[in-house]
Design a protein around this motif. Sequence first.
Motif, mmCIF file in Angstrom:
data_model
loop_
_atom_site.group_PDB
_atom_site.id
_atom_site.type_symbol
_atom_site.label_atom_id
_atom_site.label_comp_id
_atom_site.label_asym_id
_atom_site.label_seq_id
_atom_site.Cartn_x
_atom_site.Cartn_y
_atom_site.Cartn_z
ATOM 1 N N SER A 9 0.825 -1.208 0.000
ATOM 2 C CA SER A 9 0.000 0.000 0.000
ATOM 3 C C SER A 9 0.859 1.259 0.000
ATOM 4 O O SER A 9 0.461 2.305 -0.497
ATOM 5 N N ALA A 13 2.581 2.148 -3.727
ATOM 6 C CA ALA A 13 1.821 2.962 -4.672
ATOM 7 C C ALA A 13 1.977 4.445 -4.341
ATOM 8 O O ALA A 13 2.107 5.280 -5.240
ATOM 9 N N GLN A 14 2.004 4.781 -3.032
ATOM 10 C CA GLN A 14 2.152 6.190 -2.645
ATOM 11 C C GLN A 14 3.494 6.752 -3.112
ATOM 12 O O GLN A 14 3.568 7.862 -3.624
ATOM 13 N N ASN A 25 3.618 7.192 -6.943
ATOM 14 C CA ASN A 25 2.880 8.392 -7.343
ATOM 15 C C ASN A 25 3.659 9.654 -6.986
ATOM 16 O O ASN A 25 3.676 10.613 -7.755
ATOM 17 N N ALA A 37 5.968 -5.324 -13.035
ATOM 18 C CA ALA A 37 4.690 -4.625 -12.981
ATOM 19 C C ALA A 37 4.890 -3.172 -12.557
ATOM 20 O O ALA A 37 4.270 -2.255 -13.096
ATOM 21 N N VAL A 38 5.785 -2.951 -11.590
ATOM 22 C CA VAL A 38 6.088 -1.591 -11.149
ATOM 23 C C VAL A 38 6.686 -0.796 -12.303
ATOM 24 O O VAL A 38 6.309 0.341 -12.570
ATOM 25 N N LYS A 44 6.300 -1.210 -15.440
ATOM 26 C CA LYS A 44 5.304 -0.875 -16.447
ATOM 27 C C LYS A 44 4.503 0.353 -16.043
ATOM 28 O O LYS A 44 4.176 1.196 -16.868
ATOM 29 N N ALA A 45 4.221 0.463 -14.757
ATOM 30 C CA ALA A 45 3.409 1.580 -14.285
ATOM 31 C C ALA A 45 4.138 2.921 -14.399
ATOM 32 O O ALA A 45 3.515 3.942 -14.611
ATOM 33 N N ASP A 71 4.717 -0.530 -23.141
ATOM 34 C CA ASP A 71 3.560 -1.191 -23.747
ATOM 35 C C ASP A 71 3.991 -2.135 -24.862
ATOM 36 O O ASP A 71 3.491 -3.250 -24.994
ATOM 37 N N SER A 98 -4.225 -1.185 -5.382
ATOM 38 C CA SER A 98 -3.016 -0.372 -5.197
ATOM 39 C C SER A 98 -1.787 -1.091 -5.741
ATOM 40 O O SER A 98 -0.705 -0.539 -5.747
ATOM 41 N N PRO A 142 0.530 -2.548 -8.638
ATOM 42 C CA PRO A 142 0.696 -2.423 -10.092
ATOM 43 C C PRO A 142 0.577 -3.784 -10.763
ATOM 44 O O PRO A 142 1.000 -4.794 -10.200
ATOM 45 N N SER A 155 0.647 1.368 -19.386
ATOM 46 C CA SER A 155 1.640 2.096 -18.604
ATOM 47 C C SER A 155 1.228 3.548 -18.402
ATOM 48 O O SER A 155 0.368 4.068 -19.094
ATOM 49 N N GLY A 156 1.886 4.190 -17.437
ATOM 50 C CA GLY A 156 1.682 5.614 -17.216
ATOM 51 C C GLY A 156 0.416 5.966 -16.457
ATOM 52 O O GLY A 156 0.062 7.135 -16.371
ATOM 53 N N GLN A 157 -0.271 4.955 -15.907
ATOM 54 C CA GLN A 157 -1.471 5.283 -15.139
ATOM 55 C C GLN A 157 -1.111 5.554 -13.695
ATOM 56 O O GLN A 157 -0.188 4.965 -13.162
ATOM 57 N N ARG A 158 -1.871 6.426 -13.065
ATOM 58 C CA ARG A 158 -1.645 6.688 -11.651
ATOM 59 C C ARG A 158 -2.168 5.527 -10.838
ATOM 60 O O ARG A 158 -3.224 4.991 -11.123
ATOM 61 N N LEU A 159 -1.404 5.163 -9.804
ATOM 62 C CA LEU A 159 -1.834 4.043 -8.979
ATOM 63 C C LEU A 159 -2.818 4.521 -7.925
ATOM 64 O O LEU A 159 -2.717 5.643 -7.438
ATOM 65 N N ARG A 160 -3.757 3.645 -7.572
ATOM 66 C CA ARG A 160 -4.664 3.964 -6.468
ATOM 67 C C ARG A 160 -3.917 3.777 -5.161
ATOM 68 O O ARG A 160 -3.124 2.862 -5.025
ATOM 69 N N VAL A 161 -4.146 4.626 -4.204
ATOM 70 C CA VAL A 161 -3.488 4.430 -2.911
ATOM 71 C C VAL A 161 -4.532 4.324 -1.807
ATOM 72 O O VAL A 161 -5.644 4.828 -1.942
#
Lengths: 330, 324
Positions: free
Chosen positions: A195, A198-199, A202, A223-224, A226-227, A247, B256, B258, B264-270
């Motif tokens: 949890s 993700a913070q 961001n 996965a991280v 990719k985000a 992608d 939360s 990934p 890609s490039g989406q904001r993650l939920r926290v």
Amino acid sequence: MAGSGKLHLRLDSDPLLIVQDLVVQYKVNRKSFVSAVAGISFDVLRGETLAIVGESGCGKSTLGKAILQLPRPQGGTVVLDGVDITALEGNDLRDVRPKVQMIFQDAISSLDPRLQVKNIIDEPLKVWKKGTAAERSIKVDNLLNSVGLDPVVVRDRRPYEFSGGQCQRISIARAIALDPVLLVCDEPVSALDVSIQAQILNLLQDMKEEFGLTLIFISHDLAVVKAVSTRVLVMYLGKICEMATPDDLYAHPAHHYSRALIAAVPIPNPEVGVDKIRVTGEPPSPVDPPTGCRFRTRCESASERCATEEPQLQEVGLGHFVACHHPVTN
Amino acid sequence: MNQLLKLADFSVSFATPRGNLHAVRGVDLVVAKGESIGIVGESGSGKTVLSRATMGLMPSTATCTGLVEFNGVPLSNLSRAEVRNYWGTGMAMIFQDPLTSLNPVRRIGSQLMEGLIVRLGMPKKQAQARAVELLERVRIPDPYAAMKKYPGELSGGMRQRIVIAIAIACTPELLFADEPTTALDVTVQAQVLELLAELRQEINMTMILVTHDLGVVAGQTDRVVVMYAGEIVETAATKDLFANMKMPYTEALMKSIPRLDQSSGQRLRVITGRLPDPTSPEPGCSFAPRCEYATDKCRAEKPPLVTTQTGHQYRCFFPIGGSL
């Protein structure tokens, strides 16, 4: 795989960082060396987030540190903002250092346990004589605010009073204190809880926009990566396998190693069966790497050519480069 | 259903200078023979304490109350020495950190044979042969050489496989795997998971897998238990849970993380805020302070555990129907 070549460099678009033929060696004993980074070239454009992925021991952390000249590479060049920093010595090199900063995996141990948070963040400002004590104090408060910590609450505390996620916020504040252009993040979230992860991811994204940063993001978590990333570099035993946008890479991996790495990530959907693993065994020792393509000992498509000739990077799609004699076709 | 493990109103608290820390609170759980259960939750939600306390691996500062029944025997009434008889053959555990759970000054072989000799009473020769067999099972190259090595001479992935070999040495009926793959690369993780799945089939081993990797949960478990602040807040068959999450916490936790199948490039939920202070439990739902749907009722009154017809259990006044 695990090849060389510079076809993928975009020298005409004025990259912030150009790394060419970088070699980092560690001494194993009196006679032999291990090449943790064995001739890697890449570039990073302003505002990009370049992710470097690979298994443990592939040299990704060494590569990140070598960009900062810690340790100094044994070969190759690192050109930052038009300046070849591998050629700089002494004070000239020191003057470049504020421009590139790093954050580490273990945030708690990368902060001095005896210093108060305000002094941890003030230290780089003090060393570089950025303003009077009063001005610096305001800057420290602003930095704490921008990483989401309340200066009134945290200023006078010490690192042990914080959780891993909060310590990572403090180390991000310290890293951006000198307004760097490039931030190298070495596994910044792998020690953190899901949890919190993700913070922090961001937050790094926000920092990048707010301060106009360019990021190099080292991680083993696909996965991280990719985000957060805009480009991904896959490494194996000190060499580049593949470079592409996330992608593109995840949808059409062209290297057998990238494909196996991606296939090995479990899919969070109970309706989908577990993918059969395609890579077995462990990476060979980097002290005595295989000839030709370094991945051939674990590759199911390896041929004789892979043993004799080192593959060079070739373009298999727009901005998608792979170092393989027999790239995966979709 | 052939019941192997039963926990009833099981609680664990630790005496600390700030007061009693309630790590596990009123857990009810029944595990059938051959079942594979995943326990998910944030750090500090009590997953590790729950699995360790079930085995009786708790320091003297811990107080365990409630019932632990293994194969019909109430372990909670037994003395520590008697519970020991269940270790290795009845219950075994793969510890989270392979770097510290092996003895650094003893050879791999002797650590592997210890359980075989002490628990199964095997003669040394036979134990040696079995140990080599186990190393082959966990795919250690050149097992004879590995027997003579010290843990420090092996990589993290190899050490984790040794830890697994030790845990399965006496073919336990129930295996606790506490984040068995967190420290490993994806390629090694895939090998380890495949190995555990094989073992489950072969010896009909029951497994309780503590993890926060949703991919692992989806692929390896029949049922998922979601823990929050020491309580079970949701339980369901894995397929049910992924398709229909009732607790807002479950949904927030899952979203939360990934995932590879997101662009890609989406904001993650926290999940904002943090776990409640375990020394002073709040009157209402423990997740209410962080829940976007929380009402006054949630903050004042503790939601009971609701069981649906399909066996889906949750602890929420206003269940949602979220999915991934």
